[in-house]
Design a protein around this motif. Structure first.
Motif, short mmCIF file in Angstrom:
data_model
loop_
_atom_site.label_atom_id
_atom_site.label_comp_id
_atom_site.label_asym_id
_atom_site.label_seq_id
_atom_site.Cartn_x
_atom_site.Cartn_y
_atom_site.Cartn_z
N ILE A 268 10.40 -9.88 -35.42
CA ILE A 268 11.05 -10.61 -34.34
C ILE A 268 11.95 -11.70 -34.92
N ASP A 269 13.21 -11.72 -34.47
CA ASP A 269 14.10 -12.85 -34.74
C ASP A 269 14.03 -13.76 -33.52
N THR A 270 13.41 -14.92 -33.69
CA THR A 270 13.13 -15.78 -32.53
C THR A 270 14.31 -16.62 -32.08
N HIS A 271 15.44 -16.57 -32.82
CA HIS A 271 16.58 -17.41 -32.44
C HIS A 271 17.85 -16.85 -33.07
N CYS A 272 18.69 -16.22 -32.27
CA CYS A 272 19.99 -15.77 -32.75
C CYS A 272 21.00 -15.89 -31.62
N HIS A 273 22.27 -15.92 -32.01
CA HIS A 273 23.37 -15.96 -31.04
C HIS A 273 24.04 -14.60 -31.09
N LEU A 274 23.34 -13.62 -30.52
CA LEU A 274 23.77 -12.23 -30.61
C LEU A 274 25.15 -12.03 -30.00
N ASP A 275 25.46 -12.80 -28.96
CA ASP A 275 26.75 -12.61 -28.29
C ASP A 275 27.92 -13.12 -29.12
N TYR A 276 27.66 -13.85 -30.21
CA TYR A 276 28.73 -14.30 -31.09
C TYR A 276 29.20 -13.19 -32.03
N LEU A 277 28.39 -12.14 -32.20
CA LEU A 277 28.73 -11.07 -33.12
C LEU A 277 29.79 -10.16 -32.51
N ALA B 110 23.67 -4.73 -34.22
CA ALA B 110 22.64 -5.55 -34.88
C ALA B 110 21.23 -5.16 -34.47
N ARG B 111 21.11 -4.34 -33.45
CA ARG B 111 19.78 -4.01 -32.94
C ARG B 111 19.08 -3.02 -33.86
N GLY B 112 17.85 -3.30 -34.17
CA GLY B 112 17.06 -2.39 -34.97
C GLY B 112 17.29 -2.47 -36.46
N GLU B 113 18.11 -3.42 -36.92
CA GLU B 113 18.37 -3.54 -38.35
C GLU B 113 17.09 -3.91 -39.09
N LEU B 114 16.87 -3.26 -40.22
CA LEU B 114 15.80 -3.62 -41.13
C LEU B 114 14.44 -3.73 -40.43
N GLY B 115 14.22 -2.88 -39.45
CA GLY B 115 12.95 -2.87 -38.76
C GLY B 115 12.80 -3.91 -37.67
N LEU B 116 13.87 -4.58 -37.31
CA LEU B 116 13.80 -5.59 -36.26
C LEU B 116 13.56 -4.91 -34.92
N ASN B 117 12.62 -5.45 -34.14
CA ASN B 117 12.37 -4.82 -32.85
C ASN B 117 12.46 -5.76 -31.66
N VAL B 118 12.58 -7.06 -31.88
CA VAL B 118 12.81 -8.01 -30.79
C VAL B 118 13.75 -9.10 -31.29
N MET B 119 14.72 -9.47 -30.45
CA MET B 119 15.62 -10.58 -30.73
C MET B 119 15.66 -11.48 -29.51
N VAL B 120 15.63 -12.79 -29.73
CA VAL B 120 15.80 -13.75 -28.65
C VAL B 120 17.20 -14.34 -28.79
N CYS B 121 18.04 -14.02 -27.83
CA CYS B 121 19.44 -14.46 -27.84
C CYS B 121 19.54 -15.79 -27.10
N ILE B 122 20.07 -16.79 -27.78
CA ILE B 122 20.10 -18.16 -27.25
C ILE B 122 21.37 -18.39 -26.44
N GLY B 123 21.19 -18.81 -25.19
CA GLY B 123 22.32 -19.12 -24.33
C GLY B 123 22.47 -20.62 -24.20
#
Length: 257
Positions: free
Chosen positions: A2-11, A17-30
């Motif tokens: 889990i990535d508990t803090h990312c700004h996914l919408d900036y990418l 970016a989803r599922g990279e390196l076994g990542l299964n949850v991302m929390v996108c900060i608004g």
């Protein structure tokens, strides 16, 4: 993981970016009304993305009644798991402390009303700690609100304060933990009780070694995991299991995933 803090919408391509390196949850900060809308839209689109909604301390020019009303509404969305990021930032010369405090207190109240944690941003100029002390002063009046000290700086007094605050305080460690001269962060990462630790990227910012100097991505959280596991002389898989459990607990993800 889990990535508990990312700004996914900036990418440029959030979906990539989803599922990279076994990542299964991302929390996108608004962290503004605009980014809150985008974070919620991504959380609606992708089952492995959740959102927070709030107002960053450097965006307090947007702290108007209509913005607060919109964020109040978005905070109730079922894919929203937290409020913020909020807090105090004294890094810039044009710091507007009164406006930051007003937005910070309001978001603490919102977090309490909706029963979701507040993600806290704290930043000072090098050699100063007015924002850190200000955060402690404010949080002293809100002992029951769960908070995440995002991108924790290693500030010793804030570390002690957060630990004394009890199970309502979590500490997020980002890519800057891997930097050679981040001595206070290293000390905190070694000593912090594992049940209070979270891992994050803050992507696209603060890329960890060996990706430093490049745009950060949520999957790079594994580099921070490996670094802290090395500091603590423990298996990375054990640290991953424990920090993921912490993330699910603080964000209420056990009931959602």
């Amino acid at each position: 993981m889990i990535d508990t803090h990312c700004h996914l919408d900036y990418l440029d391509d959030p979906a990539s970016a989803r599922g990279e390196l076994g990542l299964n949850v991302m929390v996108c900060i608004g962290a503004s009304p605009e980014h809150a809308r985008k974070a919620v839209a991504l959380a609606e689109q992708f089952p492995d993305v959740y959102a927070t909604v709030g107002l960053h301390p450097t965006d307090t020019d947007e702290d108007r009644s209509e913005a607060r009303q919109e964020l109040e509404t978005l905070a109730l969305h079922p894919r929203v798991v937290g409020i913020g990021e909020s807090g105090l930032d004294d890094y810039w010369d044009d710091t507007k402390r009164a406006a930051q405090l007003s937005a910070f207190e309001w978001q603490l109240g919102l977090a309490r009303r909706v029963g979701k944690p507040l993600v806290i941003h704290t930043r000072d100029k090098q050699g100063q700690d007015s924002a850190h002390r200000g955060v402690m002063d404010v949080l002293s009046g809100w002992p029951d609100v769960p908070v995440i000290l995002h991108c924790f700086s290693g500030h010793p007094e804030l570390l002690r304060f957060g630990l004394e605050r009890g199970e309502h305080t979590f500490f997020g460690f980002a890519g800057n933990t891997t930097y050679k001269n981040a001595h206070e962060i290293h000390a905190a990462a070694r000593s912090l009780p594992l049940e209070r630790m979270l891992l994050e990227t803050d992507a696209p910012f603060l890329a960890p070694v060996p990706k430093r100097g490049k745009p950060n991505r949520p999957g790079y959280v594994r580099h921070t995991l490996d670094f802290i596991a090395g500091l603590r002389e423990m298996p990375a898989a054990t640290l991953e299991r424990m920090t993921d459990a912490n993330a699910r607990r603080v964000y209420g993800l056990e009931q959602r995933t």
